[in-house]
Design a protein around this motif. Structure first.
Motif, PDB file in Angstrom:
ATOM      1  N   MET A  84      36.740  30.277  42.103  1.00  0.00           N
ATOM      2  CA  MET A  84      37.465  31.286  41.338  1.00  0.00           C
ATOM      3  C   MET A  84      36.478  32.151  40.574  1.00  0.00           C
ATOM      4  SD  MET A  84      40.669  30.884  41.989  1.00  0.00           S
ATOM      5  CE  MET A  84      41.325  32.012  40.736  1.00  0.00           C
ATOM      6  N   GLU A  85      36.777  33.444  40.529  1.00  0.00           N
ATOM      7  CA  GLU A  85      36.019  34.358  39.681  1.00  0.00           C
ATOM      8  C   GLU A  85      36.952  34.884  38.591  1.00  0.00           C
ATOM      9  OE1 GLU A  85      32.350  36.018  42.323  1.00  0.00           O
ATOM     10  OE2 GLU A  85      33.851  37.459  41.630  1.00  0.00           O
ATOM     11  N   HIS A  86      36.383  35.080  37.400  1.00  0.00           N
ATOM     12  CA  HIS A  86      37.154  35.686  36.310  1.00  0.00           C
ATOM     13  C   HIS A  86      36.430  36.937  35.832  1.00  0.00           C
ATOM     14  CE1 HIS A  86      39.906  36.148  33.008  1.00  0.00           C
ATOM     15  NE2 HIS A  86      38.900  36.179  32.145  1.00  0.00           N
ATOM     16  N   LEU A  87      37.134  38.064  35.921  1.00  0.00           N
ATOM     17  CA  LEU A  87      36.611  39.354  35.487  1.00  0.00           C
ATOM     18  C   LEU A  87      37.288  39.750  34.180  1.00  0.00           C
ATOM     19  CD1 LEU A  87      36.135  39.224  38.633  1.00  0.00           C
ATOM     20  CD2 LEU A  87      36.364  41.699  38.632  1.00  0.00           C
ATOM     21  N   LEU A  88      36.485  40.138  33.196  1.00  0.00           N
ATOM     22  CA  LEU A  88      37.059  40.629  31.952  1.00  0.00           C
ATOM     23  C   LEU A  88      37.651  42.020  32.144  1.00  0.00           C
ATOM     24  CD1 LEU A  88      34.335  39.464  29.419  1.00  0.00           C
ATOM     25  CD2 LEU A  88      36.438  38.286  30.103  1.00  0.00           C
ATOM     26  N   ALA A  89      37.073  42.768  33.064  1.00  0.00           N
ATOM     27  CA  ALA A  89      37.541  44.094  33.466  1.00  0.00           C
ATOM     28  C   ALA A  89      36.890  44.379  34.809  1.00  0.00           C
ATOM     29  CB  ALA A  89      37.160  45.148  32.425  1.00  0.00           C
ATOM     30  N   ALA A  90      37.251  45.478  35.428  1.00  0.00           N
ATOM     31  CA  ALA A  90      36.668  45.810  36.724  1.00  0.00           C
ATOM     32  C   ALA A  90      35.147  45.858  36.619  1.00  0.00           C
ATOM     33  CB  ALA A  90      37.203  47.147  37.222  1.00  0.00           C
ATOM     34  N   GLY A  91      34.479  45.056  37.436  1.00  0.00           N
ATOM     35  CA  GLY A  91      33.023  45.032  37.460  1.00  0.00           C
ATOM     36  C   GLY A  91      32.366  44.123  36.452  1.00  0.00           C
ATOM     37  N   MET A  92      33.117  43.604  35.463  1.00  0.00           N
ATOM     38  CA  MET A  92      32.550  42.793  34.381  1.00  0.00           C
ATOM     39  C   MET A  92      32.900  41.320  34.624  1.00  0.00           C
ATOM     40  SD  MET A  92      30.773  43.025  31.572  1.00  0.00           S
ATOM     41  CE  MET A  92      30.938  44.731  31.054  1.00  0.00           C
ATOM     42  N   VAL A  93      31.914  40.523  35.069  1.00  0.00           N
ATOM     43  CA  VAL A  93      32.159  39.172  35.556  1.00  0.00           C
ATOM     44  C   VAL A  93      31.783  38.144  34.492  1.00  0.00           C
ATOM     45  CG1 VAL A  93      31.714  37.531  37.414  1.00  0.00           C
ATOM     46  CG2 VAL A  93      31.622  39.989  37.885  1.00  0.00           C
ATOM     47  N   ALA A  94      32.789  37.408  34.004  1.00  0.00           N
ATOM     48  CA  ALA A  94      32.526  36.319  33.059  1.00  0.00           C
ATOM     49  C   ALA A  94      32.076  35.068  33.798  1.00  0.00           C
ATOM     50  CB  ALA A  94      33.774  36.024  32.227  1.00  0.00           C
ATOM     51  N   SER A  95      32.683  34.816  34.963  1.00  0.00           N
ATOM     52  CA  SER A  95      32.284  33.680  35.798  1.00  0.00           C
ATOM     53  C   SER A  95      32.473  34.065  37.251  1.00  0.00           C
ATOM     54  CB  SER A  95      33.099  32.430  35.459  1.00  0.00           C
ATOM     55  OG  SER A  95      34.483  32.638  35.698  1.00  0.00           O
ATOM     56  N   GLY A  96      31.522  33.651  38.082  1.00  0.00           N
ATOM     57  CA  GLY A  96      31.571  33.991  39.499  1.00  0.00           C
ATOM     58  C   GLY A  96      30.253  33.680  40.171  1.00  0.00           C
ATOM     59  N   ALA A  97      30.051  34.258  41.337  1.00  0.00           N
ATOM     60  CA  ALA A  97      28.829  34.023  42.106  1.00  0.00           C
ATOM     61  C   ALA A  97      27.855  35.167  41.906  1.00  0.00           C
ATOM     62  CB  ALA A  97      29.163  33.870  43.588  1.00  0.00           C
ATOM     63  N   VAL A  98      26.554  34.843  42.015  1.00  0.00           N
ATOM     64  CA  VAL A  98      25.531  35.882  41.899  1.00  0.00           C
ATOM     65  C   VAL A  98      24.482  35.757  43.000  1.00  0.00           C
ATOM     66  CG1 VAL A  98      24.029  34.588  40.327  1.00  0.00           C
ATOM     67  CG2 VAL A  98      24.015  37.090  40.283  1.00  0.00           C
ATOM     68  N   PHE A  99      24.277  34.550  43.544  1.00  0.00           N
ATOM     69  CA  PHE A  99      23.264  34.327  44.581  1.00  0.00           C
ATOM     70  C   PHE A  99      23.855  33.531  45.739  1.00  0.00           C
ATOM     71  CE2 PHE A  99      19.775  31.768  46.387  1.00  0.00           C
ATOM     72  CZ  PHE A  99      18.951  32.789  46.838  1.00  0.00           C
ATOM     73  N   ASN A 100      24.215  32.294  45.501  1.00  0.00           N
ATOM     74  CA  ASN A 100      24.852  31.447  46.511  1.00  0.00           C
ATOM     75  C   ASN A 100      26.348  31.722  46.531  1.00  0.00           C
ATOM     76  OD1 ASN A 100      26.014  29.330  47.987  1.00  0.00           O
ATOM     77  ND2 ASN A 100      24.470  27.865  47.332  1.00  0.00           N
ATOM     78  N   PRO A 101      26.931  32.103  47.680  1.00  0.00           N
ATOM     79  CA  PRO A 101      28.363  32.469  47.690  1.00  0.00           C
ATOM     80  C   PRO A 101      29.308  31.308  47.406  1.00  0.00           C
ATOM     81  CG  PRO A 101      27.513  32.348  49.937  1.00  0.00           C
ATOM     82  CD  PRO A 101      26.315  32.236  49.020  1.00  0.00           C
ATOM     83  N   GLU A 102      28.815  30.072  47.495  1.00  0.00           N
ATOM     84  CA  GLU A 102      29.680  28.912  47.276  1.00  0.00           C
ATOM     85  C   GLU A 102      29.772  28.487  45.814  1.00  0.00           C
ATOM     86  OE1 GLU A 102      29.283  25.842  50.663  1.00  0.00           O
ATOM     87  OE2 GLU A 102      27.339  26.835  50.582  1.00  0.00           O
ATOM     88  N   GLU A 103      28.891  28.982  44.965  1.00  0.00           N
ATOM     89  CA  GLU A 103      28.815  28.459  43.613  1.00  0.00           C
ATOM     90  C   GLU A 103      29.524  29.356  42.608  1.00  0.00           C
ATOM     91  OE1 GLU A 103      24.607  28.371  43.067  1.00  0.00           O
ATOM     92  OE2 GLU A 103      24.505  30.422  42.336  1.00  0.00           O
ATOM     93  N   THR A 104      29.832  28.767  41.451  1.00  0.00           N
ATOM     94  CA  THR A 104      30.409  29.518  40.334  1.00  0.00           C
ATOM     95  C   THR A 104      29.524  29.322  39.119  1.00  0.00           C
ATOM     96  OG1 THR A 104      32.660  29.229  41.166  1.00  0.00           O
ATOM     97  CG2 THR A 104      32.423  29.827  38.856  1.00  0.00           C
ATOM     98  N   ARG A 105      29.174  30.415  38.476  1.00  0.00           N
ATOM     99  CA  ARG A 105      28.358  30.356  37.261  1.00  0.00           C
ATOM    100  C   ARG A 105      29.073  31.099  36.140  1.00  0.00           C
ATOM    101  NH1 ARG A 105      22.001  30.659  38.735  1.00  0.00           N
ATOM    102  NH2 ARG A 105      22.078  30.167  40.953  1.00  0.00           N
ATOM    103  N   ASN A 106      28.827  30.656  34.909  1.00  0.00           N
ATOM    104  CA  ASN A 106      29.314  31.364  33.727  1.00  0.00           C
ATOM    105  C   ASN A 106      28.151  32.160  33.138  1.00  0.00           C
ATOM    106  OD1 ASN A 106      31.918  30.167  33.850  1.00  0.00           O
ATOM    107  ND2 ASN A 106      31.076  28.301  32.963  1.00  0.00           N
ATOM    108  N   PHE A 107      28.383  33.445  32.864  1.00  0.00           N
ATOM    109  CA  PHE A 107      27.312  34.334  32.451  1.00  0.00           C
ATOM    110  C   PHE A 107      27.423  34.692  30.974  1.00  0.00           C
ATOM    111  CE2 PHE A 107      28.365  35.320  36.922  1.00  0.00           C
ATOM    112  CZ  PHE A 107      27.178  34.898  37.510  1.00  0.00           C
ATOM    113  N   VAL A 108      26.295  34.613  30.269  1.00  0.00           N
ATOM    114  CA  VAL A 108      26.219  34.986  28.857  1.00  0.00           C
ATOM    115  C   VAL A 108      25.037  35.928  28.682  1.00  0.00           C
ATOM    116  CG1 VAL A 108      25.963  34.177  26.494  1.00  0.00           C
ATOM    117  CG2 VAL A 108      27.155  32.736  28.177  1.00  0.00           C
ATOM    118  N   PRO A 109      25.298  37.228  28.408  1.00  0.00           N
ATOM    119  CA  PRO A 109      26.612  37.885  28.336  1.00  0.00           C
ATOM    120  C   PRO A 109      27.219  38.040  29.732  1.00  0.00           C
ATOM    121  CG  PRO A 109      24.873  39.520  28.234  1.00  0.00           C
ATOM    122  CD  PRO A 109      24.180  38.192  28.223  1.00  0.00           C
ATOM    123  N   PRO A 110      28.490  38.497  29.819  1.00  0.00           N
ATOM    124  CA  PRO A 110      29.099  38.708  31.129  1.00  0.00           C
ATOM    125  C   PRO A 110      28.256  39.640  32.003  1.00  0.00           C
ATOM    126  CG  PRO A 110      30.759  38.843  29.418  1.00  0.00           C
ATOM    127  CD  PRO A 110      29.427  38.772  28.715  1.00  0.00           C
TER     128      PRO A 110
END
Length: 233
Positions: A84-110
């Motif tokens: 699952m990915e969670h976007l705070l707004a279009a293009g702004m990713v709080a949690s999702g993938a960035v390198f490996n398509p199978e993983e989920t990461r939480n980003f600080v800041p988004p």
């Protein structure tokens, strides 16, 4: 800033000084309006001599003042994952993938995956802290993005007028065996689809302790193309 963080930031910053994006200048692209049921299906392949292939389906499952939830399903001969990915707004990713398509990461800041409106010549840089699920360590990502112009791009879903974007990243400096992944991504984002329609991703890394004799080891050679899309009700 310690040596590991400096090396990652230095690599992405140095590459950004000579980045090439291309495309024809055109009007800025506004953020898409998401609806529950919006669905994009992609064909993906990664590898060098023998490629791994899979189908990647992104579907919007919730839209609210709290943001946008997107379910991502990956299916292939060696790929079977749901995230699952969670976007705070279009293009702004709080949690999702960035390198490996199978993983989920939480980003600080988004993570600003896209900064709308997408405007020719815009660029931005971010340093994000995140937990790397692959090794259980807190890590850092240095990310640089530049927006280019429009060009026609053909995918299995059709031909689209899309905006080109170049992303340079240094990912996961906190690894005991290797230096960070150095990533170079080219993305085409189509207003008519409200999403990315094609992406080419390459990445390399170096082993720790190799000294001047170290070589760049290829870690990623991925192409993702839109196969179909539909809008929710």
């Amino acid at each position: 800033m310690d040596r590991r963080t400096f090396l990652g930031a230095f690599a992405a910053t140095t590459l950004s000084s000579c980045v090439s994006v291309g495309g024809m200048a055109g009007p800025p692209v506004p953020p898409p309006a998401f609806r529950v049921g919006d669905r994009w299906v992609y064909n993906a392949r990664d590898g060098f001599r023998v490629a791994v292939t899979w189908e990647e389906t992104h579907e919007v499952t919730a839209v609210s003042p709290a943001g946008i939830d997107v379910r991502v399903v990956l299916r292939g001969d060696t790929m079977n994952a749901v995230r699952m990915e969670h976007l705070l707004a279009a293009g702004m990713v709080a949690s999702g993938a960035v390198f490996n398509p199978e993983e989920t990461r939480n980003f600080v800041p988004p993570m600003e995956r896209y900064r709308f409106p997408l405007t020719f010549g815009d660029r931005w840089t971010q340093n994000m802290q995140n937990f790397n699920p692959a090794n259980g360590l807190q890590s850092q990502i240095n990310r640089f993005v530049e927006v280019g112009g429009y060009e026609q791009v053909t995918t299995p879903a059709g031909t689209f007028s899309a905006v080109r974007m170049r992303t340079l990243m240094s990912v996961d400096e906190n690894n005991p065996f290797r230096w960070p992944f150095q990533c170079n991504y080219l993305t085409w984002w189509a207003p008519d689809v409200g999403a990315m329609v094609k992406e080419i991703k390459t990445a390399t890394y170096r082993e720790r302790g190799d000294g001047r004799e170290g070589i760049d080891i290829r870690a990623q050679n991925t192409t993702v193309e839109l196969a179909s899309f539909s809008r929710g009700g």
